[in-house]
Design an enzyme around this catalytic site. Structure first.
Site, PDB file in Angstrom:
ATOM      1  N   GLU A  94     -15.544  58.161  -0.185  1.00  0.00           N
ATOM      2  CA  GLU A  94     -16.356  57.985   1.000  1.00  0.00           C
ATOM      3  C   GLU A  94     -17.162  59.242   1.261  1.00  0.00           C
ATOM      4  O   GLU A  94     -16.686  60.363   1.048  1.00  0.00           O
ATOM      5  CB  GLU A  94     -15.446  57.686   2.191  1.00  0.00           C
ATOM      6  CG  GLU A  94     -14.820  56.318   2.041  1.00  0.00           C
ATOM      7  CD  GLU A  94     -13.544  56.173   2.798  1.00  0.00           C
ATOM      8  OE1 GLU A  94     -12.648  57.014   2.599  1.00  0.00           O
ATOM      9  OE2 GLU A  94     -13.440  55.244   3.594  1.00  0.00           O
ATOM     10  N   CYS A 128     -21.012  64.780   4.965  1.00  0.00           N
ATOM     11  CA  CYS A 128     -19.625  65.177   4.716  1.00  0.00           C
ATOM     12  C   CYS A 128     -19.232  64.623   3.342  1.00  0.00           C
ATOM     13  O   CYS A 128     -19.268  63.420   3.113  1.00  0.00           O
ATOM     14  CB  CYS A 128     -18.730  64.630   5.826  1.00  0.00           C
ATOM     15  SG  CYS A 128     -16.985  65.060   5.592  1.00  0.00           S
ATOM     16  N   CYS A 135      -5.910  62.541  -1.976  1.00  0.00           N
ATOM     17  CA  CYS A 135      -5.533  63.944  -1.803  1.00  0.00           C
ATOM     18  C   CYS A 135      -4.026  64.084  -2.010  1.00  0.00           C
ATOM     19  O   CYS A 135      -3.253  63.219  -1.612  1.00  0.00           O
ATOM     20  CB  CYS A 135      -5.899  64.429  -0.398  1.00  0.00           C
ATOM     21  SG  CYS A 135      -5.585  66.200  -0.157  1.00  0.00           S
ATOM     22  N   CYS A 139      -0.769  66.082   4.348  1.00  0.00           N
ATOM     23  CA  CYS A 139      -0.719  66.403   5.775  1.00  0.00           C
ATOM     24  C   CYS A 139      -0.355  65.137   6.546  1.00  0.00           C
ATOM     25  O   CYS A 139      -0.878  64.061   6.267  1.00  0.00           O
ATOM     26  CB  CYS A 139      -2.076  66.928   6.237  1.00  0.00           C
ATOM     27  SG  CYS A 139      -2.606  68.352   5.282  1.00  0.00           S
ATOM     28  N   CYS A 142      -3.114  62.811   8.440  1.00  0.00           N
ATOM     29  CA  CYS A 142      -4.369  62.494   7.753  1.00  0.00           C
ATOM     30  C   CYS A 142      -4.233  61.212   6.945  1.00  0.00           C
ATOM     31  O   CYS A 142      -3.315  61.054   6.142  1.00  0.00           O
ATOM     32  CB  CYS A 142      -4.737  63.654   6.837  1.00  0.00           C
ATOM     33  SG  CYS A 142      -6.174  63.316   5.789  1.00  0.00           S
ATOM     34  N   CYS A 358     -13.038  62.621  10.964  1.00  0.00           N
ATOM     35  CA  CYS A 358     -12.123  63.504  10.244  1.00  0.00           C
ATOM     36  C   CYS A 358     -10.765  62.841  10.078  1.00  0.00           C
ATOM     37  O   CYS A 358     -10.197  62.337  11.044  1.00  0.00           O
ATOM     38  CB  CYS A 358     -11.865  64.776  11.041  1.00  0.00           C
ATOM     39  SG  CYS A 358     -13.300  65.749  11.364  1.00  0.00           S
TER      40      CYS A 358
HETATM   41  N1  SAH Z   1      -8.716  68.895   2.655  1.00  0.00           N
HETATM   42  C1  SAH Z   1      -9.512  69.802   3.359  1.00  0.00           C
HETATM   43  C2  SAH Z   1     -10.845  69.248   3.760  1.00  0.00           C
HETATM   44  C3  SAH Z   1     -10.886  67.823   4.279  1.00  0.00           C
HETATM   45  S1  SAH Z   1     -10.037  67.432   5.768  1.00  0.00           S
HETATM   46  C4  SAH Z   1      -8.780  70.309   4.582  1.00  0.00           C
HETATM   47  O1  SAH Z   1      -7.775  69.726   4.950  1.00  0.00           O
HETATM   48  O2  SAH Z   1      -9.230  71.286   5.148  1.00  0.00           O
HETATM   49  C5  SAH Z   1     -11.180  67.924   7.031  1.00  0.00           C
HETATM   50  C6  SAH Z   1     -10.540  68.204   8.387  1.00  0.00           C
HETATM   51  O3  SAH Z   1     -10.046  67.025   9.018  1.00  0.00           O
HETATM   52  C7  SAH Z   1      -9.366  69.146   8.291  1.00  0.00           C
HETATM   53  O4  SAH Z   1      -9.578  70.236   9.139  1.00  0.00           O
HETATM   54  C8  SAH Z   1      -8.194  68.334   8.790  1.00  0.00           C
HETATM   55  O5  SAH Z   1      -7.264  69.154   9.455  1.00  0.00           O
HETATM   56  C9  SAH Z   1      -8.870  67.336   9.702  1.00  0.00           C
HETATM   57  N2  SAH Z   1      -8.112  66.104   9.910  1.00  0.00           N
HETATM   58  C10 SAH Z   1      -7.293  65.491   9.041  1.00  0.00           C
HETATM   59  N3  SAH Z   1      -6.766  64.379   9.586  1.00  0.00           N
HETATM   60  C11 SAH Z   1      -7.277  64.281  10.839  1.00  0.00           C
HETATM   61  C12 SAH Z   1      -7.140  63.321  11.893  1.00  0.00           C
HETATM   62  N4  SAH Z   1      -6.382  62.239  11.753  1.00  0.00           N
HETATM   63  N5  SAH Z   1      -7.815  63.537  13.034  1.00  0.00           N
HETATM   64  C13 SAH Z   1      -8.638  64.613  13.165  1.00  0.00           C
HETATM   65  N6  SAH Z   1      -8.817  65.533  12.208  1.00  0.00           N
HETATM   66  C14 SAH Z   1      -8.141  65.371  11.051  1.00  0.00           C
HETATM   67 FE1  SF4 Z   2      -5.793  66.488   2.135  1.00  0.00          FE
HETATM   68 FE2  SF4 Z   2      -6.129  65.317   4.513  1.00  0.00          FE
HETATM   69 FE3  SF4 Z   2      -4.598  67.498   4.296  1.00  0.00          FE
HETATM   70 FE4  SF4 Z   2      -7.241  67.738   4.009  1.00  0.00          FE
HETATM   71  S1  SF4 Z   2      -6.166  67.102   5.871  1.00  0.00           S
HETATM   72  S2  SF4 Z   2      -5.661  68.642   2.716  1.00  0.00           S
HETATM   73  S3  SF4 Z   2      -7.722  65.764   3.018  1.00  0.00           S
HETATM   74  S4  SF4 Z   2      -4.195  65.489   3.341  1.00  0.00           S
END
Ligand code: SAH
Ligand code: SF4
Length: 370
Positions: A94, A128, A135, A139, A142, A358
């Protein structure tokens, strides 16, 4: 000779290897480079400076430009567009287009005057970009994590997302202001070489400036050190999300491997350019990491770093075991940081209704496409 080879993503040296193999002079590699990146041609037939015979031989040997195919587009009520872009092997990622109205971000001093933008309703925009299919980082807040890692993207696939969206949105780089954020699916620093090759081609080929690009990492410490040594690099954002070890480990298990202490140490050595700041991202999870004590821990942790913080209230989704804090909690958290002298901004959610915000990128297709 490979069955199917994409030219997009190859640097000048790699294109020279191709022209060598075909017995063509090196200046043909330069013409390919210009056609791919400067002109952004998407079909071999468009490469008019190349002899028709060479184009035919490239085609017969399985070469193509290799722009990803747009499988679906979802339009949000706020103007955001989520693209599902597919590659040659059928995998897809995406990519999100976020237009802004005129005027630009308040006070950044770069609003582009009052020229007419004809039919366009936007004067600046952000793309973006994804760096991996899925991934591996896991986390807990996410949605991309739920996919697991399916594969890395090549440099051409990272760059191709940008070119495909620019083509669809008819971006004119001379006139339009376009920012790139590598914050889509995936962890860019776990696909470091391909990510950096894409960056170099965007700068040397397409004509982006590094100050209009930001990469976000969950904190892959050894790659932060490599990144610091790059001659050309985007700005750096780090997903912090908690400032104490136990809590961060709970929501970002990668903290076990690279502790907060190691992460912050790598940032203390990070050579910022003139007027550059680090960005920390902090996703607020209701009742988990959004109390006053957490804000004070953040302020303590990053004291002395030239940095700002972007606060993101959780974008919720199916199978995410957290909830979104109310606006007053978000404001209270911001207030504590600001009172401690830390620039803290609340990020406006974009495209939540189409799962483009995000942390929501996970191939959601149960919506009606454009
Ligand atoms: N993997 C990298 C870049 C992509 S994620 C990283 O984690 O930095 C981009 C941003 O989205 C990150 O700062 C992450 O903390 C945030 N993010 C992930 N899941 C989210 C959610 N459910 N709601 C809001 N932000 C989220
Ligand atoms: Fe991967 Fe989502 Fe964590 Fe970014 S926030 S490192 S995309 S699992």
């Amino acid at each position: 000779m490979p069955q199917h080879s994409e030219l997009l993503g190859l640097c000048l040296q790699q294109l020279t290897d191709v022209t060598d193999r075909f017995g063509e002079p090196p200046y043909r590699a330069r013409q390919l480079f210009d056609g791919l990146y400067r002109q952004r041609w998407s079909q071999l037939e468009q490469f008019s400076p190349l002899p028709a015979d060479f184009r035919r031989r490239l085609h017969e040997a399985g070469y193509s430009v290799g722009l990803p195919r747009s499988e679906a587009r979802f339009l949000s009520e706020d103007g955001t567009v989520r693209y599902l872009l597919a590659f040659a092997d059928g995998q897809s990622v995406e990519t999100v287009w976020m237009p802004e109205g005129d005027g630009g971000e308040a006070g950044d001093g770069s609003a582009s005057g009052d020229e007419e933008l004809e039919s366009k309703t936007w004067s600046r925009a952000t793309i973006c970009v994804s760096s991996q299919v899925g991934c591996a980082v896991d986390c807990k807040f996410c949605m991309t994590a739920l996919l697991g890692l399916l594969r890395n993207l090549t440099a051409g696939e990272i760059l191709g997302q940008i070119l495909a969206v620019m083509q669809d949105q008819q971006v004119d780089l001379e006139r339009d202001r376009l920012n790139l954020v590598f914050m889509g699916q995936g962890e860019p620093f776990l696909n470091y070489d391909n990510f950096m090759q894409a960056v170099r081609l965007l700068v040397d080929g397409v004509g982006f400036t590094e100050s209009r690009m930001t990469v976000s990492t969950s904190g892959i410490v050894p790659r932060i050190a490599d990144f610091a040594a790059e001659a050309v690099r985007p700005k750096l954002a780090v997903s912090l999300n908690a400032a104490n070890e136990a809590l961060r480990t709970q929501i970002m298990p990668i903290t076990k491997k690279w502790t907060i202490e190691k992460l912050i140490a790598s940032l203390r050595n990070f050579p910022l350019r003139n007027r550059e700041r680090l960005t920390f991202e902090y996703v607020l999870l209701n009742g988990v990491n959004d109390e006053a004590v957490h804000a004070r821990e953040v302020a303590e942790l990053i004291r002395g770093l030239r940095a700002k913080i972007n606060l993101i209230a959780l974008n919720s989704g199916p199978d995410i075991p957290f909830s979104t804090p109310a606006a007053d909690r978000v404001l209270a958290f911001q207030r504590i940081l600001r009172d401690a002298g830390i620039p803290a901004f609340i990020r406006r959610p974009r495209g939540r209704d189409i799962y483009a915000a995000c942390g929501q990128l996970k191939h959601t297709t149960e919506l009606v496409g454009l």
